[in-house]
Design a protein around this motif. Structure first.
Motif, PDB file in Angstrom:
ATOM      1  N   UNK A   5       0.837  -1.206   0.000  1.00 35.04           N
ATOM      2  CA  UNK A   5       0.000   0.000   0.000  1.00 35.04           C
ATOM      3  C   UNK A   5       0.870   1.254   0.000  1.00 35.04           C
ATOM      4  N   UNK A   6       1.910   1.253   0.821  1.00 30.43           N
ATOM      5  CA  UNK A   6       2.832   2.391   0.855  1.00 30.43           C
ATOM      6  C   UNK A   6       3.532   2.520  -0.502  1.00 30.43           C
ATOM      7  N   UNK A   7       3.968   1.383  -1.052  1.00 39.17           N
ATOM      8  CA  UNK A   7       4.639   1.389  -2.353  1.00 39.17           C
ATOM      9  C   UNK A   7       3.714   1.957  -3.426  1.00 39.17           C
ATOM     10  N   UNK A   8       2.452   1.554  -3.395  1.00 39.55           N
ATOM     11  CA  UNK A   8       1.485   2.058  -4.389  1.00 39.55           C
ATOM     12  C   UNK A   8       1.302   3.569  -4.238  1.00 39.55           C
ATOM     13  N   UNK A   9       1.202   4.034  -3.019  1.00 34.60           N
ATOM     14  CA  UNK A   9       1.051   5.472  -2.789  1.00 34.60           C
ATOM     15  C   UNK A   9       2.258   6.249  -3.285  1.00 34.60           C
ATOM     16  N   UNK A  10       3.454   5.729  -3.015  1.00 31.20           N
ATOM     17  CA  UNK A  10       4.669   6.391  -3.487  1.00 31.20           C
ATOM     18  C   UNK A  10       4.745   6.380  -5.009  1.00 31.20           C
ATOM     19  N   UNK A  11       4.355   5.262  -5.615  1.00 30.23           N
ATOM     20  CA  UNK A  11       4.391   5.187  -7.080  1.00 30.23           C
ATOM     21  C   UNK A  11       3.444   6.210  -7.691  1.00 30.23           C
ATOM     22  N   UNK A  12       2.244   6.284  -7.170  1.00 27.66           N
ATOM     23  CA  UNK A  12       1.270   7.237  -7.706  1.00 27.66           C
ATOM     24  C   UNK A  12       1.769   8.668  -7.522  1.00 27.66           C
ATOM     25  N   UNK A 116      14.444  11.851 -10.249  1.00 30.96           N
ATOM     26  CA  UNK A 116      13.941  12.503  -9.039  1.00 30.96           C
ATOM     27  C   UNK A 116      13.241  11.507  -8.123  1.00 30.96           C
ATOM     28  N   UNK A 117      12.746  10.422  -8.682  1.00 28.83           N
ATOM     29  CA  UNK A 117      12.087   9.399  -7.868  1.00 28.83           C
ATOM     30  C   UNK A 117      13.087   8.642  -6.995  1.00 28.83           C
ATOM     31  N   UNK A 118      14.364   8.667  -7.376  1.00 30.73           N
ATOM     32  CA  UNK A 118      15.381   7.981  -6.575  1.00 30.73           C
ATOM     33  C   UNK A 118      15.379   8.480  -5.136  1.00 30.73           C
ATOM     34  N   UNK A 119      15.169   9.775  -4.978  1.00 29.49           N
ATOM     35  CA  UNK A 119      15.197  10.354  -3.637  1.00 29.49           C
ATOM     36  C   UNK A 119      14.047   9.850  -2.776  1.00 29.49           C
ATOM     37  N   UNK A 120      12.997   9.365  -3.414  1.00 31.25           N
ATOM     38  CA  UNK A 120      11.855   8.812  -2.676  1.00 31.25           C
ATOM     39  C   UNK A 120      12.006   7.303  -2.519  1.00 31.25           C
ATOM     40  N   UNK A 121      12.376   6.636  -3.606  1.00 27.35           N
ATOM     41  CA  UNK A 121      12.437   5.175  -3.586  1.00 27.35           C
ATOM     42  C   UNK A 121      13.584   4.638  -2.746  1.00 27.35           C
ATOM     43  N   UNK A 135       8.823  -7.998  -4.189  1.00 26.61           N
ATOM     44  CA  UNK A 135       7.388  -7.774  -4.402  1.00 26.61           C
ATOM     45  C   UNK A 135       7.117  -6.346  -4.878  1.00 26.61           C
ATOM     46  N   UNK A 136       7.815  -5.375  -4.303  1.00 23.05           N
ATOM     47  CA  UNK A 136       7.628  -3.978  -4.699  1.00 23.05           C
ATOM     48  C   UNK A 136       8.126  -3.767  -6.127  1.00 23.05           C
ATOM     49  N   UNK A 144       3.887   0.324 -13.893  1.00 20.98           N
ATOM     50  CA  UNK A 144       4.425   1.070 -15.032  1.00 20.98           C
ATOM     51  C   UNK A 144       3.667   0.725 -16.313  1.00 20.98           C
ATOM     52  N   UNK A 145       3.336  -0.547 -16.476  1.00 19.73           N
ATOM     53  CA  UNK A 145       2.539  -0.964 -17.636  1.00 19.73           C
ATOM     54  C   UNK A 145       1.152  -0.323 -17.573  1.00 19.73           C
ATOM     55  N   UNK A 146       0.551  -0.342 -16.403  1.00 20.11           N
ATOM     56  CA  UNK A 146      -0.768   0.277 -16.226  1.00 20.11           C
ATOM     57  C   UNK A 146      -0.687   1.774 -16.509  1.00 20.11           C
ATOM     58  N   UNK A 147       0.373   2.429 -16.027  1.00 26.26           N
ATOM     59  CA  UNK A 147       0.554   3.855 -16.279  1.00 26.26           C
ATOM     60  C   UNK A 147       0.587   4.137 -17.782  1.00 26.26           C
TER      61      UNK A 147
END
Length: 191
Positions: A5-12, A116-121, A135-136, A144-147
């Motif tokens: 859930x956290x991973x999904x939120x960060x991805x979005x 820029x996502x590196x700083x979050x991931x 899993x993440x 990414x495919x869905x995006x």
């Protein structure tokens, strides 16, 4: 399950700008869909591998201070919010590269946006077990495919509408500031 859930939120949160840019490339008649998908996937995978590698480096060296990487998206977002718009210089001759060049343009753009996502991931990946990280990574590849499919759908539905300037000017930088601030605050609390 909480990790996903956290991973999904960060991805979005970190991929809104990428969705907008991929949609823009799909809307551009000079770019074939296959050129956009190859460039986007390549750039995404480079960014994801960079985040995993960065997490391994930080885990071994700087794990306790990884949250400070949140300053990168904050600075980028603030720069985007407060930068001055360049003066328009009129119609400039644009050189449209061939298919390989167009794939390269999309790839470099995707790498830049994923940078820029590196700083979050990285700080997020540091705290994961090997199974959670795997899993993440799998979830991010599916996301990414869905995006990309969402970008294609938006393109098909809105191909006649103009691209609103406020998205690039205000929304994307504000999201970067929010995400970077979250990384810094949550890391600061954990320390």
């Amino acid at each position: 399950m909480e990790t996903l859930f956290v991973a999904a939120g960060l991805f979005i949160a970190t991929n809104i700008d990428i969705l907008i840019v991929v949609t823009a490339f799909c809307l551009d008649e000079d770019y074939a869909t296959v050129e956009v998908v190859v460039g986007y996937c390549t750039g995404f995978l480079v960014g994801l591998c960079g985040a995993v590698f960065g997490a391994f480096v930080v885990t071994g060296v700087l794990q306790r201070w990884a949250f400070l990487l949140g300053a990168v998206p904050v600075v980028l977002g603030l720069w985007g919010l407060f930068r001055l718009e360049p003066d328009p210089v009129g119609d400039e001759l644009q050189v449209i590269p061939g298919p390989t060049g167009r794939i390269w343009v999309v790839t470099v753009t995707a790498i830049g946006l994923n940078g820029e996502n590196l700083a979050v991931y990285i700080p997020f990946f540091v705290g994961l077990t090997s199974a959670e990280l795997l899993a993440v990574i799998l979830a991010y590849i599916i996301a990414a495919v869905i995006l990309f499919l969402v970008a294609l759908l938006i393109t098909r539905l809105t191909h006649d509408l103009p691209h609103p300037a406020w998205i690039d000017r205000w929304l994307v930088p504000a999201v970067l500031v929010f995400v970077g601030s979250y990384v810094i605050i949550s890391g600061w609390i954990a320390v």
